[in-house]
Design a protein around this motif. Structure first.
Motif, PDB file in Angstrom:
ATOM      1  N   GLU A 166      50.037 -17.438  24.620  1.00  0.00           N
ATOM      2  CA  GLU A 166      51.160 -18.380  24.762  1.00  0.00           C
ATOM      3  C   GLU A 166      52.413 -17.705  25.313  1.00  0.00           C
ATOM      4  N   SER A 167      52.702 -16.510  24.865  1.00  0.00           N
ATOM      5  CA  SER A 167      53.938 -15.832  25.252  1.00  0.00           C
ATOM      6  C   SER A 167      53.804 -15.004  26.531  1.00  0.00           C
ATOM      7  N   ALA A 168      52.666 -15.097  27.202  1.00  0.00           N
ATOM      8  CA  ALA A 168      52.439 -14.273  28.385  1.00  0.00           C
ATOM      9  C   ALA A 168      53.391 -14.648  29.513  1.00  0.00           C
ATOM     10  N   PRO A 169      53.951 -13.647  30.199  1.00  0.00           N
ATOM     11  CA  PRO A 169      54.785 -13.930  31.368  1.00  0.00           C
ATOM     12  C   PRO A 169      53.909 -14.399  32.531  1.00  0.00           C
ATOM     13  N   VAL A 170      54.535 -14.916  33.568  1.00  0.00           N
ATOM     14  CA  VAL A 170      53.785 -15.353  34.751  1.00  0.00           C
ATOM     15  C   VAL A 170      53.002 -14.193  35.338  1.00  0.00           C
ATOM     16  N   ALA A 171      53.610 -13.018  35.363  1.00  0.00           N
ATOM     17  CA  ALA A 171      52.942 -11.834  35.924  1.00  0.00           C
ATOM     18  C   ALA A 171      53.431 -10.595  35.197  1.00  0.00           C
ATOM     19  N   VAL A 172      52.556  -9.606  35.137  1.00  0.00           N
ATOM     20  CA  VAL A 172      52.924  -8.316  34.567  1.00  0.00           C
ATOM     21  C   VAL A 172      52.160  -7.231  35.322  1.00  0.00           C
ATOM     22  N   CYS A 173      52.841  -6.156  35.620  1.00  0.00           N
ATOM     23  CA  CYS A 173      52.212  -5.003  36.262  1.00  0.00           C
ATOM     24  C   CYS A 173      51.770  -4.068  35.151  1.00  0.00           C
ATOM     25  N   SER A 181      46.447 -17.557  35.958  1.00  0.00           N
ATOM     26  CA  SER A 181      45.469 -17.957  36.963  1.00  0.00           C
ATOM     27  C   SER A 181      45.747 -19.333  37.536  1.00  0.00           C
ATOM     28  N   ASP A 182      46.600 -20.109  36.870  1.00  0.00           N
ATOM     29  CA  ASP A 182      46.853 -21.463  37.364  1.00  0.00           C
ATOM     30  C   ASP A 182      48.105 -21.552  38.227  1.00  0.00           C
ATOM     31  N   ILE A 183      48.664 -20.404  38.623  1.00  0.00           N
ATOM     32  CA  ILE A 183      49.816 -20.441  39.526  1.00  0.00           C
ATOM     33  C   ILE A 183      49.323 -20.654  40.955  1.00  0.00           C
ATOM     34  N   GLY A 184      50.155 -21.274  41.759  1.00  0.00           N
ATOM     35  CA  GLY A 184      49.811 -21.483  43.161  1.00  0.00           C
ATOM     36  C   GLY A 184      49.885 -20.182  43.939  1.00  0.00           C
ATOM     37  N   LEU A 185      49.177 -20.146  45.067  1.00  0.00           N
ATOM     38  CA  LEU A 185      49.256 -18.957  45.910  1.00  0.00           C
ATOM     39  C   LEU A 185      50.679 -18.751  46.434  1.00  0.00           C
ATOM     40  N   ASP A 186      51.450 -19.833  46.548  1.00  0.00           N
ATOM     41  CA  ASP A 186      52.843 -19.683  46.961  1.00  0.00           C
ATOM     42  C   ASP A 186      53.645 -18.916  45.903  1.00  0.00           C
ATOM     43  N   VAL A 187      53.359 -19.159  44.638  1.00  0.00           N
ATOM     44  CA  VAL A 187      54.019 -18.423  43.553  1.00  0.00           C
ATOM     45  C   VAL A 187      53.488 -16.989  43.506  1.00  0.00           C
ATOM     46  N   PHE A 188      52.183 -16.832  43.704  1.00  0.00           N
ATOM     47  CA  PHE A 188      51.594 -15.490  43.718  1.00  0.00           C
ATOM     48  C   PHE A 188      52.200 -14.655  44.850  1.00  0.00           C
ATOM     49  N   HIS A 189      52.490 -15.284  45.976  1.00  0.00           N
ATOM     50  CA  HIS A 189      53.179 -14.597  47.075  1.00  0.00           C
ATOM     51  C   HIS A 189      54.515 -14.041  46.573  1.00  0.00           C
ATOM     52  N   GLN A 190      55.254 -14.836  45.801  1.00  0.00           N
ATOM     53  CA  GLN A 190      56.543 -14.368  45.269  1.00  0.00           C
ATOM     54  C   GLN A 190      56.345 -13.213  44.282  1.00  0.00           C
ATOM     55  N   VAL A 191      55.266 -13.268  43.507  1.00  0.00           N
ATOM     56  CA  VAL A 191      54.940 -12.169  42.588  1.00  0.00           C
ATOM     57  C   VAL A 191      54.724 -10.884  43.391  1.00  0.00           C
ATOM     58  N   LEU A 192      53.937 -10.962  44.451  1.00  0.00           N
ATOM     59  CA  LEU A 192      53.688  -9.782  45.280  1.00  0.00           C
ATOM     60  C   LEU A 192      54.974  -9.270  45.918  1.00  0.00           C
ATOM     61  N   GLN A 193      55.818 -10.174  46.380  1.00  0.00           N
ATOM     62  CA  GLN A 193      57.095  -9.770  46.969  1.00  0.00           C
ATOM     63  C   GLN A 193      57.928  -8.993  45.957  1.00  0.00           C
ATOM     64  N   SER A 194      57.998  -9.498  44.729  1.00  0.00           N
ATOM     65  CA  SER A 194      58.768  -8.818  43.679  1.00  0.00           C
ATOM     66  C   SER A 194      58.152  -7.475  43.322  1.00  0.00           C
ATOM     67  N   ALA A 195      56.833  -7.423  43.190  1.00  0.00           N
ATOM     68  CA  ALA A 195      56.158  -6.187  42.807  1.00  0.00           C
ATOM     69  C   ALA A 195      56.348  -5.085  43.849  1.00  0.00           C
ATOM     70  N   PHE A 196      56.385  -5.468  45.129  1.00  0.00           N
ATOM     71  CA  PHE A 196      56.527  -4.472  46.188  1.00  0.00           C
ATOM     72  C   PHE A 196      57.984  -4.244  46.598  1.00  0.00           C
ATOM     73  N   GLY A 197      58.894  -5.032  46.031  1.00  0.00           N
ATOM     74  CA  GLY A 197      60.302  -4.875  46.379  1.00  0.00           C
ATOM     75  C   GLY A 197      60.619  -5.380  47.772  1.00  0.00           C
ATOM     76  N   LEU A 228      59.519  -8.705  38.209  1.00  0.00           N
ATOM     77  CA  LEU A 228      58.557  -9.783  38.083  1.00  0.00           C
ATOM     78  C   LEU A 228      59.016 -10.871  37.115  1.00  0.00           C
ATOM     79  N   ASN A 229      59.748 -10.486  36.111  1.00  0.00           N
ATOM     80  CA  ASN A 229      60.157 -11.429  35.057  1.00  0.00           C
ATOM     81  C   ASN A 229      61.628 -11.240  34.725  1.00  0.00           C
ATOM     82  N   PRO A 230      62.497 -11.665  35.662  1.00  0.00           N
ATOM     83  CA  PRO A 230      63.949 -11.455  35.473  1.00  0.00           C
ATOM     84  C   PRO A 230      64.498 -12.229  34.270  1.00  0.00           C
TER      85      PRO A 230
END
Length: 145
Positions: free
Chosen positions: A96-103, A1-17, A143-145
């Motif tokens: 602690e071990s959670a990735p930045v994002a997970v689908c 939840s503490d990631i920036g919307l700019d990082v969240f944009h990258q998460v969405l880009q990765s999730a949608f390919g 999402l987590n290369p």
């Protein structure tokens, strides 16, 4: 939840390919093009001074989504207008071990980059090898290369 919307944009880009080759923006309270919405702008929009809004890089996800039921809108590719509605379903403690994002779930293939905004399943079937394809493992690897 503490990631920036700019990082969240990258998460969405990765999730949608998608390839991050188009403009995007986030909004609270309505459409990303409604001047009554609170807008969060991509770097190009900020540089061009086209709209009133806050740079997405200056806002964290938890500043937009804090309570279950909160909704954030996202538009990618102003021509094709891929409009996503991001709804907060629950708030969980951070491990602690959670990735930045997970689908955790999904269905069907994402629309491909530059497909002209095709919306109907029959039209997408003409540009996608398998419109029903959804590979959770593949998305999480992206999402987590």
């Amino acid at each position: 939840s503490d990631i920036g919307l700019d990082v969240f944009h990258q998460v969405l880009q990765s999730a949608f390919g998608w390839t991050d080759t188009h403009l995007h923006r986030f909004a609270l309270g309505g459409s990303p093009f409604d001047q009554n919405s609170e807008l969060f702008l991509c770097p190009y929009d900020v540089e061009e001074g086209e709209d009133d809004g806050t740079p997405a890089e200056d806002v964290t996800l938890d500043e937009t989504l804090s309570e279950p039921g909160d909704v954030l809108q996202y538009c990618y590719d102003y021509g094709d207008s891929w409009d996503l509605i991001i709804a907060l379903e629950s708030v969980l403690p951070l491990e602690e071990s959670a990735p930045v994002a997970v689908c955790i779930n999904g269905r069907r293939a994402a629309p491909p980059e530059d497909c002209g905004g095709l919306r109907e399943a029959a039209d997408l079937a003409e540009v996608l090898a398998d419109p029903a394809h959804f590979d959770l493992e593949e998305i999480n690897e992206a999402l987590n290369p």
